[in-house]
Design a protein around this motif. Sequence first.
Motif: not given
Length: 348
Positions: A44-52, A66-77
């Motif tokens: 649902t969150v991914w669909r909202d981001i796509r619609d945005l 990097k997320s707080p857990s050390g994993k790679r992720c994508k930050g949105l801006f």
Amino acid sequence: MDKYERILFIDEMLSKVESMEDAPSPTDIRRALEAVCGSIDRSTVWRDIRDLEEKFHAPLDYVDKKSPSGKRCKGLFYTSKAFRVPAMFSTGDKIRSAQLVMRLLDSVRGTPVYDEAAEAFRDLATEAPVVDSRGGMKFGLDSDERIIFIGPPCVAVPDDTWRTVKEAVSRNRRLKFSYHGRDRTVEPYQIIFGDGNWNLWCYDYGSRERRLFTLANMEGARFKTGKDNEFVLPDDFDFRRLTPGYFGTFHSDEDCVVRVRLRGYAAKYAMCRTWGGEQTVERISDDEIRLSFRTSQFPKGGSEASCAGGPILSWILGWGEFAVPEAPAELVDIWRRRVSAMSAALEE
């Protein structure tokens, strides 16, 4: 929380991003939403981001982090700090009101102001969703033909005339133009739309009085050059102060009290309108009233010309035998002569 409210929430989060380190990931967004409205699916969150991004045209971009857990992720801006999703049409009722405004704009279709206003509303319409009963979304204002606005067709105004007059009004620039073969120099006060025509309310140096000129009849509109090309707008410039009544853009230099006796449907209709200032209604019988109001829209000193009596006389004549003027005396006299002339014409 419905879909549009979630998109506004995400928009608020992204508008506060100051650095790439602060850019929230989809997981960060989902957790923030859950803190407000409870459990939400990741999809649902991914669909909202796509619609945005796709339907609201948000300037979204992604940064690897990097997320707080050390994993790679994508930050949105947002790549543009100026972008925000408009919240003004966040309910169905407001969207329907916007649809009505679009219908109202049809009354000035074909004029430059329509093109400008319609473009603005189309942009808002693209960004304003309608949430249906299933939670689905449609974007753009729907065509609604069940509520419409009727008016006379608009008289076309050349683009160069419109632009020149509009700028002269906004900048208090003296204006020159030719009108029915006569050169005019004026101080432009207001642009007024009425009865399908755009008019300029201004002080005319030639007649030394305030007048209305129809934009469609202007030729060669241009700014006055020289040192005295600007003027100071007077405090009493507003045309609405002179004509509080119903009879369009017509006005005269003097006001008077008009009194009319009406019966039948004319009486019922008259009681549902404001015709002028200080309006009163006296009940004569179940079927008849005496209507009285103050107006500056009756031209005193009228001649035998077809325009004598102005729109008020035309309004009274339009009711036929169901309307009889009682004051002022000049209106009564013009009405009597016009009725007699019509009767004579019938006998010819």
